[in-house]
Design a protein around this motif. Structure first.
Motif, PDB file in Angstrom:
ATOM      1  N   ASN A   1       1.088   3.734  -3.526  1.00 19.33           N
ATOM      2  CA  ASN A   1       0.307   5.367  -3.105  1.00 19.33           C
ATOM      3  C   ASN A   1       0.904   6.159  -3.759  1.00 19.33           C
ATOM      4  O   ASN A   1       0.651   7.332  -3.819  1.00 19.33           O
ATOM      5  CB  ASN A   1      -0.485   5.202  -1.865  1.00 19.33           C
TER       6      ASN A   1
ATOM      7  N   SER B   1       0.850  -1.373  -0.010  1.00 15.43           N
ATOM      8  CA  SER B   1      -0.099  -0.151  -0.043  1.00 15.43           C
ATOM      9  C   SER B   1       1.355   0.861   0.243  1.00 15.43           C
ATOM     10  O   SER B   1       0.656   2.020  -1.012  1.00 15.43           O
ATOM     11  CB  SER B   1      -0.901   0.282   1.391  1.00 15.43           C
TER      12      SER B   1
ATOM     13  N   PRO C   1      -6.068   8.331  -2.759  1.00 11.95           N
ATOM     14  CA  PRO C   1      -4.465   6.806  -1.815  1.00 11.95           C
ATOM     15  C   PRO C   1      -5.730   5.534  -2.269  1.00 11.95           C
ATOM     16  O   PRO C   1      -7.475   5.652  -1.854  1.00 11.95           O
ATOM     17  CB  PRO C   1      -4.939   7.011  -0.755  1.00 11.95           C
TER      18      PRO C   1
ATOM     19  N   ARG D   1       0.646   6.109  -6.803  1.00 13.78           N
ATOM     20  CA  ARG D   1      -0.751   6.843  -7.297  1.00 13.78           C
ATOM     21  C   ARG D   1      -0.983   8.364  -7.017  1.00 13.78           C
ATOM     22  O   ARG D   1      -0.983   8.807  -7.811  1.00 13.78           O
ATOM     23  CB  ARG D   1      -1.819   6.551  -6.763  1.00 13.78           C
ATOM     24  N   THR D   2       0.143   9.041  -5.941  1.00 14.28           N
ATOM     25  CA  THR D   2       0.113  10.431  -4.903  1.00 14.28           C
ATOM     26  C   THR D   2       0.719  11.233  -6.683  1.00 14.28           C
ATOM     27  O   THR D   2       0.088  12.798  -7.157  1.00 14.28           O
ATOM     28  CB  THR D   2       0.569  10.876  -4.002  1.00 14.28           C
TER      29      THR D   2
END
Length: 402
Positions: free
Chosen positions: A176, A172, A186, A179-180
């Motif tokens: 994340n 994660s 997130p 992804r940010t």
């Protein structure tokens, strides 16, 4: 329509995607693949474009006695971060101009996020039911993380909850972070994001049925099989013609120790049969130059398996399906991930034997082969072969473009 087919892994991970790619190409679609560099020449020879991702993988098949098999937690964290960064960079480039992405194997951590950022559909395909959560079966066995095969249970929900938590614990923060950078929100459930809420199951419904028939979120296509019309080599043909059908021993791209060759050949001789040893990524070699054994490289399994007495293998989805389709009994020596599932199914169907999940000895493998070569098992393997389908890639291709 331009479709990106993406996966990371060994030949068993790549070959089904190639089967789908060939079907899509036949239907007039534009296909691009993103796979490890080991397979780029092969894919390009089939007339399809490909983007290599990551390092070559073939060297991982050999086990050195002096090498540490399991990385430290720190090394594992560094590898995970590097892998995800490479995925986001490479797959994003490969996906440019594509209208859809199909990802196979759960190591496709970045792919669904890239599809989300591009605003295009994403399909995740598993090659084995055990990859997809269900209370009816256990999660895959990750031996590198210390997993052991789960005992028999009536409900595996608790193990799947632990599996979901492990996905979050491992991936994660890394996912994340990437992804940010893309401006995406997130995630708090990594596994569901990777597998999607409507996964496909590219496995034969006779060999590996999706037991939750009421669960309409899983679409089972059948196994994706590349048609193979390659002839056997003259050397192999001569060997097959020189005596009774031999036993085939092959472990694909799995890591195995070099002394396994001795165990396999001694076992074949103990039961009075000849042996064919597939070198594979472990580069397994013969122990002597006796004429009752032959070492081979890459081969047309669809033709060869119909001419052997039994297939002894690691339990990969592709090899298990090929042996079942050929109607030959099999011994599965599983080591990790979905191989335990396939060993269990071979046993349940009565088409072979699941060897205990430990390194085989001559005695243990002799017992397994003796059991597998019994007339009732041979007859059952031949019967099940008539039920194994070969149109899975066609079904999937038609669904994608519909």
């Amino acid at each position: 329509m331009r479709v990106l087919l993406s996966t990371i892994g060994s030949r068993g991970d790549i070959q089904p995607l190639v089967a789908l790619a060939l079907q899509l190409k036949t239907l007039g679609q534009e296909i691009h693949l993103c796979v490890p560099p080991d397979f780029c020449d092969w894919i390009e020879s089939l007339g399809m474009s490909v983007t290599p991702i990551g390092p070559e993988l073939q060297s991982t098949g050999k086990v050195s006695p002096s090498a540490a098999i399991n990385p430290t937690p720190e090394q594992r964290q560094q590898m995970m971060e590097g892998t995800i960064a490479t995925q986001f960079e490479t797959i994003a480039v490969a996906a440019r101009g594509c209208d859809m992405i199909v990802g196979a194997t759960a190591l496709q951590i970045a792919t669904p996020s890239i599809a989300e950022k591009m605003g295009i559909p994403y399909v995740f395909a598993a090659y084995c039911p055990a990859v997809l959560p269900s209370p009816r079966h256990a999660p895959p066995v990750l031996t590198l993380l210390g997993d052991q095969p789960a005992p028999a249970m009536t409900d595996y929900s608790g193990l799947w909850a632990q599996d979901a938590q492990r996905w979050n614990d491992h991936w994660s923060s890394i996912l994340n972070k990437q992804r940010t950078k893309l401006g995406l929100a997130p995630l708090n459930d990594v596994r569901s994001h990777i597998l999607t809420n409507q996964p496909w199951l590219a496995a034969d419904p006779t060999l590996a049925p999706w037991f939750d028939l009421a669960d309409q979120t899983v679409f089972q296509t059948g196994a994706w099989i590349v048609p193979d019309d390659r002839p056997l080599s003259r050397e192999l043909e001569m060997f097959l013609d020189a005596g009774e059908p031999p036993v085939y021993f092959g472990f694909g791209s799995t890591r195995v120790s070099a002394d396994l060759s001795q165990v396999m050949i001694q076992t074949a001789r103990a039961i009075g049969l000849r042996a064919i040893v597939y070198r594979g990524w472990a580069d397994l070699l013969l122990v002597d130059n006796e004429p009752d054994c032959l070492s081979i490289g890459e081969v047309n399994q669809q033709v060869l398996f119909k001419r052997v007495a039994a297939v002894v293998h690691h339990g990969g989805a592709g090899t298990t399906t090929a042996a079942a389709q050929a109607g030959v009994p099999q011994v599965v020596i599983s080591q990790h991930y979905d191989q335990y599932y396939w060993a269990q199914r071979v046993h349940q169907l009565g088409i072979g034997t699941a060897h205990p999940p430990v390194p085989p000895t001559t005695d243990s493998l002799t017992i397994a082969l003796d059991r597998t070569l019994k007339p009732d098992v041979v007859a059952r393997a031949q019967s099940v072969a008539t039920e194994v389908r070969s149109d899975g890639a066609q079904v999937a291709a038609q669904r994608l473009i519909s």
